[in-house]
Write an enzyme that holds these catalytic residues in place. Structure first.
Site, PDB file in Angstrom:
ATOM      1  N   ARG A 162       0.846  -1.214   0.000  1.00  0.00           N
ATOM      2  CA  ARG A 162       0.000   0.000   0.000  1.00  0.00           C
ATOM      3  C   ARG A 162       0.869   1.246   0.000  1.00  0.00           C
ATOM      4  NH1 ARG A 162      -2.969  -4.093   2.393  1.00  0.00           N
ATOM      5  NH2 ARG A 162      -4.841  -4.447   1.168  1.00  0.00           N
ATOM      6  N   ASP A 191       0.437  -7.052  -3.286  1.00  0.00           N
ATOM      7  CA  ASP A 191      -0.988  -6.806  -3.026  1.00  0.00           C
ATOM      8  C   ASP A 191      -1.488  -5.940  -4.169  1.00  0.00           C
ATOM      9  OD1 ASP A 191      -3.565  -6.196  -1.718  1.00  0.00           O
ATOM     10  OD2 ASP A 191      -2.572  -6.909   0.095  1.00  0.00           O
ATOM     11  N   HIS A 268      -6.477 -10.219  -3.917  1.00  0.00           N
ATOM     12  CA  HIS A 268      -5.548  -9.092  -3.753  1.00  0.00           C
ATOM     13  C   HIS A 268      -4.497  -9.102  -4.870  1.00  0.00           C
ATOM     14  CE1 HIS A 268      -6.807  -7.445   0.154  1.00  0.00           C
ATOM     15  NE2 HIS A 268      -7.124  -8.675   0.481  1.00  0.00           N
ATOM     16  N   GLU A 324      -9.449 -12.916   1.698  1.00  0.00           N
ATOM     17  CA  GLU A 324     -10.378 -11.982   1.065  1.00  0.00           C
ATOM     18  C   GLU A 324     -10.458 -12.118  -0.454  1.00  0.00           C
ATOM     19  OE1 GLU A 324     -10.441  -8.278   4.096  1.00  0.00           O
ATOM     20  OE2 GLU A 324      -8.657  -8.345   2.838  1.00  0.00           O
ATOM     21  N   TRP A 390      -6.495 -14.373  11.532  1.00  0.00           N
ATOM     22  CA  TRP A 390      -6.608 -12.911  11.667  1.00  0.00           C
ATOM     23  C   TRP A 390      -8.021 -12.441  11.976  1.00  0.00           C
ATOM     24  CZ3 TRP A 390      -9.196  -9.396   8.333  1.00  0.00           C
ATOM     25  CH2 TRP A 390      -9.723  -9.938   7.161  1.00  0.00           C
ATOM     26  N   TYR A 415      -3.713  -5.915  15.329  1.00  0.00           N
ATOM     27  CA  TYR A 415      -3.619  -5.081  14.126  1.00  0.00           C
ATOM     28  C   TYR A 415      -3.113  -3.691  14.495  1.00  0.00           C
ATOM     29  CZ  TYR A 415      -5.215  -8.211  10.464  1.00  0.00           C
ATOM     30  OH  TYR A 415      -5.276  -9.212   9.532  1.00  0.00           O
ATOM     31  N   GLU A 467      -2.521   0.950   4.454  1.00  0.00           N
ATOM     32  CA  GLU A 467      -3.418   1.783   3.651  1.00  0.00           C
ATOM     33  C   GLU A 467      -3.341   3.245   4.084  1.00  0.00           C
ATOM     34  OE1 GLU A 467      -4.231  -1.130   4.888  1.00  0.00           O
ATOM     35  OE2 GLU A 467      -5.584  -2.237   3.559  1.00  0.00           O
TER      36      GLU A 467
HETATM   37  C1  ACM Z   1      -6.131  -9.416   6.275  1.00  0.00           C
HETATM   38  O1  ACM Z   1      -6.188  -8.540   7.152  1.00  0.00           O
HETATM   39  N1  ACM Z   1      -6.829  -9.277   5.162  1.00  0.00           N
HETATM   40  C2  ACM Z   1      -5.318 -10.600   6.416  1.00  0.00           C
END
Ligand code: ACM
Length: 686
Positions: A162, A191, A268, A324, A390, A415, A467
């Site tokens: 990011r 990513d 991603h 995701e 996670w 996180y 991000e």
């Molecule tokens: C994640 O936070 N998408 C691993």
């Protein structure tokens, strides 16, 4: 007067001298397993002579750290190797006994000895000595520290996709990871926002997919999400050459840190698909998010990339992402559907699992093991896979109970992109909270997991997604000191943990970092919880029923129907069970005071969280009624927080005056942005 002062000073001196050794602190982070204070003290000389029976590469690594420590002030005094015939002040000895990475540190009047079964243990003993010496000053009280890690895996993940961070930044953080006995660096190298590792076979990845015509991720994300060529005048981004990767891996190795690369798949992967559209289900750039699993070229690409990655990273584990995946394009893609038919896969989850299985076979064939985010459980876990949990602990627990190893990194504890303090003062962060204390409170393997699962928990990791983190200073602010909490969670036994004591050690450690040019969060000036949340409210509406003309979202019900008049104001975090939420609607509420009362103030607090789609209402209408039928409007309070104000903020919408009524009505008008929330913590009537 003077006599009184003298008496006071003497009394203080007596108290200090008679302090029980048990009350002494080593100042060491993470807290060691066992500390036994002795008699006397070691006086730190101007230079510390040392001798070690380490040899070869291990000795070279140690010497390199010692030499650097003088320049970086990572140790109180310089080291000098003792020459033959000298009695060294510090001995570093290998022994046949002890668990991996364990050490024993003996400080006595006559000298210091560190004993350990391996070079990592000696290094950790030295890190403990460094902190002990800074904490004690030149006179280190005699002490024996016997220490070993609780978990073998103590990690930190950095997202460099990011926002790119150069190798010097990474090395500077590795110095700190080693100091706090963290031993895994998980490098999130690829990513959708940018590919960051040179792959010789695919130069386009770093000529194109590593560059964006936007310096800042959020501008790119809310812009066209395109990439550009590296020679474009607006190009921002970067990547690591293979030489740079080797340099970092070697630097980390000498600090007893294993670097685990992450190559994201199959989700991603927008940057790969923009570069090689033939790997997308649509065959077009800027359409799909996931690699096409029906296409053999996808596997050829992944195996070629992983082959170069394996050459660069000696780590046992290769992280393949897996989180995701959108999975939307697979359901209609003819190639993916053919793959599903041919392989007997019943849904897209099993299709992803097919990819993970195949990649695992490839990695195993090269002597490596697969690590992936907990979504790799969906559709069936590959036989030898290790899960990085996670989305809470559940994925890790499920993996552990199925006999797989797991690394715990639940977002609500680990996180580091989440906000750590008053968001109105903090730099941009993800719209969620992890305070130092919250991170510290985490237990990756409580006994409640069961005797079979507990040994499968490899350890813990803190993750910094970037991000919102566009500079190195900001990254350090998010990492430190919360990574110290993760370090102590990973190293220290639960019975050795004590937040008050840890907090004291952290304040010293933060000052130490600041003196060396790092930019940790200034923990000593932390605001802590939102002040309003600390004092219960008692007013005319407290305990009174609320009539919900608009029901709240079950997702953010807080304490249910009584929540807005329970006297409890919200903390910074809308997920704290005190803030009630409504999605995509005006909010119409009535408080029934039970009888007609004289009122002089009516108000409620709202919040705005740009990145969580939480918005101030366009306006709040406040009215009163005696019969519950006819309402008199007292005020229409307009919003003055701009829609694009990105920092979380909180504001009261209220009326002050004189009125009488039994029913108090608040109507909060939605700002019209689809997918937008309104959050309220309490209705105040005085
Ligand atoms: C994640 O936070 N998408 C691993």
């Amino acid at each position: 007067m003077k006599l009184r002062y003298l008496f006071f000073a003497v009394a203080l001196f007596v108290v200090a001298c008679s302090q029980s050794p048990d009350n002494l602190s080593t100042g060491i982070i993470p807290a060691p397993q066992q500390v036994t204070w002795g008699e006397g003290a070691f006086r730190m000389p101007r230079t510390l002579t040392y001798a070690t029976d380490l040899a070869g590469q291990d000795k070279a690594d140690l010497t390199a750290w010692m030499n650097r420590s003088a320049a970086g002030r990572f140790f109180l005094v310089p080291f000098v190797e003792a020459v033959e015939g000298d009695v060294p002040a510090l001995r570093l000895r290998l022994s046949d006994e002890g668990a991996p990475e364990s050490y024993r540190l003996d400080v006595a009047h006559s000298g210091i000895t560190i004993t350990a079964p391996d070079a990592a243990g000696l290094f950790y003993g030295l890190q403990s000595l460094a902190q002990l010496a800074e904490h004690s000053g030149k006179r280190i009280p005699a002490v024996t520290v016997e220490d070993a890690p609780r978990f073998a895996y103590r990690g930190f993940m950095l997202d460099v996709s990011r926002h790119f961070r150069d190798k010097e930044f990474v090395k500077r953080q590795l110095d700190l990871l080693a100091r706090y006995k963290l031993n895994r660096f998980h490098w999130h190298l690829t990513d959708g926002a940018g590919w960051r590792i040179e792959i010789r076979k695919y130069p386009e990845l770093t000529d194109f997919a590593a560059w964006r015509p936007y310096p800042c991720y959020t501008e790119w994300y809310y812009g066209d999400r395109h990439y550009c060529r590296r020679d474009d005048s607006a190009a921002e981004g970067g990547y690591y050459t293979q030489d740079e990767i080797r340099e970092v891996v070697e630097y980390a190795r000498a600090l007893h840190i294993t670097v685990i690369p992450e190559i994201e798949m199959p989700g991603h992967s927008e940057e790969v698909l923009a570069t090689y559209p033939q790997l997308a289900c649509s065959g077009k750039p800027y359409v799909d998010k996931d690699l096409c699993i029906g296409n053999e070229q996808t596997f050829e690409f992944l195996e070629n990339v992983l082959s170069e990655v394996i050459e660069l990273f000696p780590s046992e584990y290769i992280h393949i992402g897996g989180d995701e995946a959108d999975k939307a394009s697979w359901a209609t893609c003819p190639r993916c559907r053919a793959r599903m038919r041919h392989e007997g896969l019943k849904d897209v989850d099993e299709l992803q699992s097919y990819l993970v299985h195949r990649v695992e076979i490839f990695l195993n064939s090269k002597g490596r093991r697969l690590l992936g985010w907990d979504e790799i459980l969906q559709g069936g876990l590959a036989p030898d896979a290790t899960v990085m949990s996670w989305r809470g602990l559940e994925g890790g627990i499920a993996a552990a109970r199925a006999g797989h190893q797991a690394v715990m990194t639940p977002n609500n504890y680990c996180y580091l992109d989440y906000c750590q303090d008053d968001p109105t003062r903090e730099p941009p962060a993800a719209a969620a909270f992890v305070t130092l204390e919250k991170a510290y409170s985490f237990d990756p393997a409580p006994d409640s997991l069961g005797a079979e699962a507990v040994p499968m928990i490899l350890g813990v990791q803190g993750n910094l997604w970037c991000e919102h983190v566009s500079t190195g200073e900001h990254a350090e602010h998010m990492m430190w000191p919360r990574l110290m909490a993760i370090a102590e969670v990973g190293w220290s036994l639960p019975e050795r943990k004590d937040y008050g004591d840890f907090h004291t050690r952290v304040l010293d450690a933060v000052a130490w970092m600041q003196e060396r040019g790092y930019h940790p969060f200034d923990q000593k000036n932390a605001v802590g919880p939102r002040p309003e949340s600390l004092e219960p409210v008692q007013c005319l509406s407290t305990g009174k029923p609320v009539i919900y003309h608009t029901p709240y979202s079950p997702k953010y019900a807080a304490a249910g129907d009584g929540s807005l008049t329970d006297g409890l104001r919200g903390d910074w975090n809308y997920g704290d069970q005190r803030w009630q939420g409504w999605l995509d609607t005006d909010v119409d509420l009535i408080v029934d005071l039970g009888e007609s009362l004289f009122v002089k103030h009516i108000a409620a607090d709202f919040m705005q969280g740009f990145y969580a789609d939480i918005w101030m209402p366009r306006a709040v209408e406040i009215s009163v009624s005696d019969d519950g039928g006819h309402y008199t409007t007292l005020a229409t309070v307009k919003n003055d927080v701009p829609f694009d104000f990105r920092q979380d903020c909180y504001r009261e919408f209220g009326w002050t005056g004189e009125a009488r009524g039994r029913y108090i009505r608040l109507k909060a008008l939605h700002n019209g942005h689809s997918g937008g929330w309104i959050f309220i913590d309490e209705i105040i009537v005085e």
